[in-house]
Scaffold this motif. Sequence first.
Motif, mmCIF file in Angstrom:
data_model
loop_
_atom_site.group_PDB
_atom_site.id
_atom_site.type_symbol
_atom_site.label_atom_id
_atom_site.label_comp_id
_atom_site.label_asym_id
_atom_site.label_seq_id
_atom_site.Cartn_x
_atom_site.Cartn_y
_atom_site.Cartn_z
ATOM 1 N N SER A 1 2.332 -10.894 -3.976
ATOM 2 C CA SER A 1 2.570 -9.542 -4.505
ATOM 3 C C SER A 1 1.920 -8.540 -3.550
ATOM 4 N N GLY A 2 2.191 -7.270 -3.785
ATOM 5 C CA GLY A 2 1.550 -6.236 -2.981
ATOM 6 C C GLY A 2 0.045 -6.227 -3.199
ATOM 7 N N MET A 3 -0.385 -6.468 -4.433
ATOM 8 C CA MET A 3 -1.825 -6.466 -4.706
ATOM 9 C C MET A 3 -2.527 -7.636 -4.042
ATOM 10 N N ALA A 4 -1.831 -8.790 -3.931
ATOM 11 C CA ALA A 4 -2.426 -9.926 -3.214
ATOM 12 C C ALA A 4 -2.611 -9.545 -1.742
ATOM 13 N N SER B 1 -4.405 -0.216 -9.274
ATOM 14 C CA SER B 1 -4.942 -1.551 -8.987
ATOM 15 C C SER B 1 -5.731 -1.551 -7.675
ATOM 16 N N CYS B 2 -5.300 -0.752 -6.711
ATOM 17 C CA CYS B 2 -6.067 -0.629 -5.445
ATOM 18 C C CYS B 2 -7.430 -0.020 -5.770
ATOM 19 N N LEU B 3 -7.420 0.992 -6.629
ATOM 20 C CA LEU B 3 -8.669 1.651 -7.026
ATOM 21 C C LEU B 3 -9.595 0.651 -7.720
ATOM 22 N N ALA C 1 0.097 9.365 -0.698
ATOM 23 C CA ALA C 1 -0.554 8.951 -1.955
ATOM 24 C C ALA C 1 0.385 9.026 -3.153
ATOM 25 N N ASN C 2 0.107 8.162 -4.106
ATOM 26 C CA ASN C 2 0.862 8.021 -5.349
ATOM 27 C C ASN C 2 0.117 8.739 -6.470
ATOM 28 N N PRO C 3 0.662 9.665 -7.191
ATOM 29 C CA PRO C 3 2.005 10.222 -7.117
ATOM 30 C C PRO C 3 2.045 11.612 -6.461
ATOM 31 N N VAL D 1 -4.165 0.293 6.176
ATOM 32 C CA VAL D 1 -3.306 1.329 5.582
ATOM 33 C C VAL D 1 -2.325 0.696 4.594
ATOM 34 N N ASP D 2 -2.356 1.167 3.343
ATOM 35 C CA ASP D 2 -1.333 0.799 2.372
ATOM 36 C C ASP D 2 -0.179 1.768 2.613
ATOM 37 N N ASN D 3 0.932 1.210 3.123
ATOM 38 C CA ASN D 3 1.993 2.065 3.671
ATOM 39 C C ASN D 3 3.240 2.101 2.788
ATOM 40 N N VAL D 4 3.098 1.725 1.522
ATOM 41 C CA VAL D 4 4.256 1.560 0.633
ATOM 42 C C VAL D 4 5.145 2.800 0.603
ATOM 43 N N PHE D 5 4.540 3.969 0.342
ATOM 44 C CA PHE D 5 5.353 5.176 0.167
ATOM 45 C C PHE D 5 5.985 5.632 1.491
ATOM 46 N N ALA E 1 12.126 -9.210 -7.144
ATOM 47 C CA ALA E 1 10.972 -10.100 -6.942
ATOM 48 C C ALA E 1 9.729 -9.328 -6.524
ATOM 49 N N LEU E 2 8.577 -9.885 -6.887
ATOM 50 C CA LEU E 2 7.285 -9.374 -6.423
ATOM 51 C C LEU E 2 6.972 -9.997 -5.073
ATOM 52 N N GLY E 3 6.376 -9.234 -4.184
ATOM 53 C CA GLY E 3 5.945 -9.797 -2.901
ATOM 54 C C GLY E 3 5.085 -8.805 -2.161
HETATM 55 C C1 LIG Z 1 0.768 2.094 -3.220
HETATM 56 C C2 LIG Z 1 0.881 0.758 -3.859
HETATM 57 N N1 LIG Z 1 0.156 -0.267 -3.372
HETATM 58 C C3 LIG Z 1 0.231 -1.501 -3.913
HETATM 59 C C4 LIG Z 1 1.041 -1.752 -4.990
HETATM 60 C C5 LIG Z 1 1.058 -3.125 -5.608
HETATM 61 O O1 LIG Z 1 2.228 -3.835 -5.362
HETATM 62 P P1 LIG Z 1 2.716 -5.043 -6.316
HETATM 63 O O2 LIG Z 1 3.124 -4.449 -7.606
HETATM 64 O O3 LIG Z 1 3.810 -5.673 -5.527
HETATM 65 O O4 LIG Z 1 1.541 -5.980 -6.479
HETATM 66 C C6 LIG Z 1 1.817 -0.720 -5.523
HETATM 67 C C7 LIG Z 1 2.685 -0.987 -6.716
HETATM 68 O O5 LIG Z 1 3.185 -0.149 -7.375
HETATM 69 C C8 LIG Z 1 1.737 0.570 -4.940
HETATM 70 O O6 LIG Z 1 2.464 1.600 -5.431
#
Ligand SMILES: Cc1ncc(COP(=O)(O)O)c(C=O)c1O
Length: 393
Positions: free
Chosen positions: A84-87, A112-114, A156-158, A181-185, A215-217
């Motif tokens: 998952s992203g958190m892993a 969850s990062c926090l 940053a979210n949101p 760097v968490d680069n999701v956005f 799927a989660l990843g």
């Molecule tokens: C910025 C950010 N980092 C990490 C995650 C965690 O990803 P996952 O849900 O795949 O574990 C999310 C999930 O919403 C996210 O928005």
Amino acid sequence: MTTKGKRTQAVHGGTQRSQWGELSEAIFLTQGFAYDSAEQAEARFIQSGPDEYIYARYGNPTVAMFEKRIALLEGAEDAFATASGMAAVNGALSSCLKAGDRVVAARALFGSCLYILETILPRFGVEVVFVDGADLAQWEEALAPGARAVFFESMANPSLEMVDIEAVATLAHAAGAVVIVDNVFSTPVFSRAIEQGADVVVYSATKHIDGQGRALGGVILGSREFIRGTVEPYLKHTGAAMSPFTAWIMLKGLETMDLRVRAQASSARAIAEAVSEHPKVTAVSYPGLPTHPQYDLAQRQLGGAGGTMVSFVIEGGKEAAFAFCNALEIVLISNNLGDAKSIATHPATTTHQRLKPEQRASLGISDGMIRLSVGIEATEDLVADILGALSAV
Ligand SMILES: Cc1ncc(COP(=O)(O)O)c(C=O)c1O
């Protein structure tokens, strides 16, 4: 393949065909691998070669194809895929930290990062200092005593506030810190984070990489030394491996990601422009609009793009925001993002519900705020749906 364009890499990069020459990547749904002899098993346990596998928690051919493909796209030497992203976030941080280390992190983080930074890491003796990610003076001050790592979400979210990767990386490197760097956005399509100074880039592959809600990843990208020397030993023994089936979904996701994300970003811009003019909307955050306070930085960092997310505030607080969500006909109410389907989220009562009201206020999350993840539906249908729902407020 290293010199090809991103869209070509996303379709062909990392492909390894079996003796059957299959067109679509094979799914190796196996947890283990048989050896030709006891000697071969012994040799592999001493040092396995590049295409030699032992156990799916350590590596798998389908997962390796996904890792190679995303590494080529990101311009990273190597990658490790996770469940998952958190892993991936936890793996990147925990694999390189120990008691007594200091981490400097941006305050505006996904919940969850926090939790990892605020609650888990301090339990193991890691000191974490939070700063306002957009304020370079705060980064400079917090990094002055030195740090082992820096962590932030590039967008940053949101709030969709940007962190200047290049400037923070320069300060962090001078302090001896590894930049994660968490680069999701920002998405792998618009990211040039490694070129801009990030040492390690982390994605929730659940978002734009799959992009179809299946799927989660997650994935961690960086130098070969960091990925194989630091991340792999931690993850292969703690077990957050990506499944081969998920890796196959992510490989298929990568093939269409560029097309999807560019279509999403183009609609996001149109929606941001449309809601900006609406009398019931009091604020709009979209990094691709000149009204965004960090427009110049966003232009530089994302190569002129604005991303696939739009946040805006509706006059009338929670009641108005709920009325808006409930009046939507195409856009779904959910909390995922980066999906082909457009999604509206009310952060104050869902993703950021657990924060204290003053924490939400400091992150710019008001009761009237809506976070919109823009999908690939027809732009005009999305604009009509959103303006229609605003008129129901
Ligand atoms: C910025 C950010 N980092 C990490 C995650 C965690 O990803 P996952 O849900 O795949 O574990 C999310 C999930 O919403 C996210 O928005």
